[in-house]
Design a protein around this motif. Sequence first.
Motif, PDB file in Angstrom:
ATOM      1  N   SER A 100       0.846  -1.194   0.000  1.00  0.00           N
ATOM      2  CA  SER A 100       0.000   0.000   0.000  1.00  0.00           C
ATOM      3  C   SER A 100       0.881   1.244   0.000  1.00  0.00           C
ATOM      4  O   SER A 100       1.549   1.546   0.995  1.00  0.00           O
ATOM      5  CB  SER A 100      -0.911  -0.003   1.237  1.00  0.00           C
ATOM      6  OG  SER A 100      -1.638   1.212   1.334  1.00  0.00           O
ATOM      7  N   SER A 102       1.419   5.410  -2.162  1.00  0.00           N
ATOM      8  CA  SER A 102       0.752   6.427  -2.974  1.00  0.00           C
ATOM      9  C   SER A 102       0.967   6.128  -4.453  1.00  0.00           C
ATOM     10  O   SER A 102       1.962   5.510  -4.849  1.00  0.00           O
ATOM     11  CB  SER A 102       1.290   7.822  -2.642  1.00  0.00           C
ATOM     12  OG  SER A 102       2.627   7.961  -3.096  1.00  0.00           O
ATOM     13  N   SER A 103       0.032   6.582  -5.269  1.00  0.00           N
ATOM     14  CA  SER A 103       0.152   6.369  -6.711  1.00  0.00           C
ATOM     15  C   SER A 103       1.374   7.087  -7.273  1.00  0.00           C
ATOM     16  O   SER A 103       2.018   6.599  -8.211  1.00  0.00           O
ATOM     17  CB  SER A 103      -1.119   6.848  -7.423  1.00  0.00           C
ATOM     18  OG  SER A 103      -1.386   8.207  -7.117  1.00  0.00           O
ATOM     19  N   SER A 104       1.730   8.239  -6.697  1.00  0.00           N
ATOM     20  CA  SER A 104       2.903   8.974  -7.188  1.00  0.00           C
ATOM     21  C   SER A 104       4.192   8.234  -6.861  1.00  0.00           C
ATOM     22  O   SER A 104       5.119   8.188  -7.677  1.00  0.00           O
ATOM     23  CB  SER A 104       2.936  10.385  -6.590  1.00  0.00           C
ATOM     24  OG  SER A 104       2.914  10.340  -5.176  1.00  0.00           O
ATOM     25  N   ALA A 106       4.435   4.989  -6.511  1.00  0.00           N
ATOM     26  CA  ALA A 106       4.449   3.824  -7.394  1.00  0.00           C
ATOM     27  C   ALA A 106       4.965   4.207  -8.776  1.00  0.00           C
ATOM     28  O   ALA A 106       5.830   3.533  -9.346  1.00  0.00           O
ATOM     29  CB  ALA A 106       3.051   3.226  -7.494  1.00  0.00           C
ATOM     30  N   ALA A 107       4.457   5.316  -9.315  1.00  0.00           N
ATOM     31  CA  ALA A 107       4.795   5.709 -10.682  1.00  0.00           C
ATOM     32  C   ALA A 107       6.241   6.165 -10.819  1.00  0.00           C
ATOM     33  O   ALA A 107       6.928   5.806 -11.782  1.00  0.00           O
ATOM     34  CB  ALA A 107       3.848   6.812 -11.154  1.00  0.00           C
ATOM     35  N   LEU A 130      -3.091   1.253  -4.303  1.00  0.00           N
ATOM     36  CA  LEU A 130      -2.609   2.608  -4.544  1.00  0.00           C
ATOM     37  C   LEU A 130      -3.510   3.633  -3.872  1.00  0.00           C
ATOM     38  O   LEU A 130      -4.740   3.534  -3.909  1.00  0.00           O
ATOM     39  CB  LEU A 130      -2.527   2.881  -6.045  1.00  0.00           C
ATOM     40  CG  LEU A 130      -1.557   1.980  -6.818  1.00  0.00           C
ATOM     41  CD1 LEU A 130      -1.538   2.368  -8.288  1.00  0.00           C
ATOM     42  CD2 LEU A 130      -0.156   2.049  -6.225  1.00  0.00           C
ATOM     43  N   ALA A 132      -4.483   7.632  -3.684  1.00  0.00           N
ATOM     44  CA  ALA A 132      -4.409   8.940  -4.330  1.00  0.00           C
ATOM     45  C   ALA A 132      -4.172   9.996  -3.254  1.00  0.00           C
ATOM     46  O   ALA A 132      -4.853  10.025  -2.236  1.00  0.00           O
ATOM     47  CB  ALA A 132      -5.698   9.230  -5.094  1.00  0.00           C
ATOM     48  N   ASP A 224      -3.370  16.060  -8.560  1.00  0.00           N
ATOM     49  CA  ASP A 224      -2.673  14.778  -8.455  1.00  0.00           C
ATOM     50  C   ASP A 224      -1.170  15.028  -8.470  1.00  0.00           C
ATOM     51  O   ASP A 224      -0.644  15.657  -9.396  1.00  0.00           O
ATOM     52  CB  ASP A 224      -3.073  13.866  -9.614  1.00  0.00           C
ATOM     53  CG  ASP A 224      -2.447  12.490  -9.506  1.00  0.00           C
ATOM     54  OD1 ASP A 224      -3.106  11.586  -8.968  1.00  0.00           O
ATOM     55  OD2 ASP A 224      -1.296  12.314  -9.948  1.00  0.00           O
ATOM     56  N   SER A 226       1.360  12.950  -8.858  1.00  0.00           N
ATOM     57  CA  SER A 226       2.076  12.267  -9.927  1.00  0.00           C
ATOM     58  C   SER A 226       2.057  13.093 -11.205  1.00  0.00           C
ATOM     59  O   SER A 226       3.067  13.197 -11.919  1.00  0.00           O
ATOM     60  CB  SER A 226       1.454  10.886 -10.183  1.00  0.00           C
ATOM     61  OG  SER A 226       2.200  10.176 -11.143  1.00  0.00           O
TER      62      SER A 226
END
Length: 317
Positions: A100, A102-104, A106-107, A130, A132, A224, A226
């Motif tokens: 678990s 953050s999406s940022s 991960a990216a 993920l 947000a 966002d 990311s």
Amino acid sequence: MKRVLPPTNLFLAFEAAARHRNFSRAAEELGISQPAVSRAVASLEEAIGVKLFLRSGPSVRLTTRGAELSGLMSNSFDAIEKLIASWKDKESGRKPVLLSISSSMAAHWLIPRLFDFRLAFPDVDLRFELIAGGVGQSPVRADLGLRRFPETSKAPPESHFLDEIIQPVAALDYIKRMGTLDQPRRNRTHTLITLSDHWCDWDTFARLAGLELPPNHKTMVFSDYSVALQSALNGQGIVLGWLSVTSRLLRYRSLLAASDRGFNTRATFNFILGDQTPVGGVVGEVREWLCAEVGKDVAKIGKGGRLHSFECHVLVS
């Protein structure tokens, strides 16, 4: 003994609508029409004699009893999914680890390392939950989750990933064209990229870091992080960089520090084990690997207690 329950399809429609907080998105997931979802929820409410949603135009929100039923169903479906996944994993011989973050992160931090991860853990099936926006201190339902702990909170020392360090960053192309915040090019106007509704905007950062913002600067606002980072990577402006996300970008010079000002909030980011995750084992090894990776980043961009991005320095107060 026969169960005295409404038809299962009514519960499925309710669970999807509650999870999305939106009937249209629930309908899209289930492959039915939005009116069909609305009718199913209404039929369930009539069958059990309880109001589950409060409706106001296109938006819906759960009642107290609706939230109670939604939580119970989500936990049940999660358990069923986990059980089925475990059967499949036993057949394949792979070990699942649900992470678990953050999406940022991960990216921009983890996905570029997945090749190295697979070399280190060839039998691990890494999966993602993920988040947000900021990770906060929400409970970890995954096997392992990155969470932010304020200075006043105590996290297990073995879970420490990185201090929360914030610094202005930009692409080399942007800095060549526009200069840094400390040494701007003449007759050029900086563009500051920021997040909407975030506690650390540029004015807050400038006050805490002792930075004078350039007059007449332009702004780009994103919801966002990311996307905000990607905008900076594309040379469109300067963004506030959280080292927990940008360390790899700084290490490989995809981004550079755009000021010699920065600060440590005294909060920390920690990888916390889920409530059902045993101490040690493969999840513990994954946590050690993640912490070692960010350590490599910091060792590359750090020197003498200061963080720096090659020729650009960031002071940590």
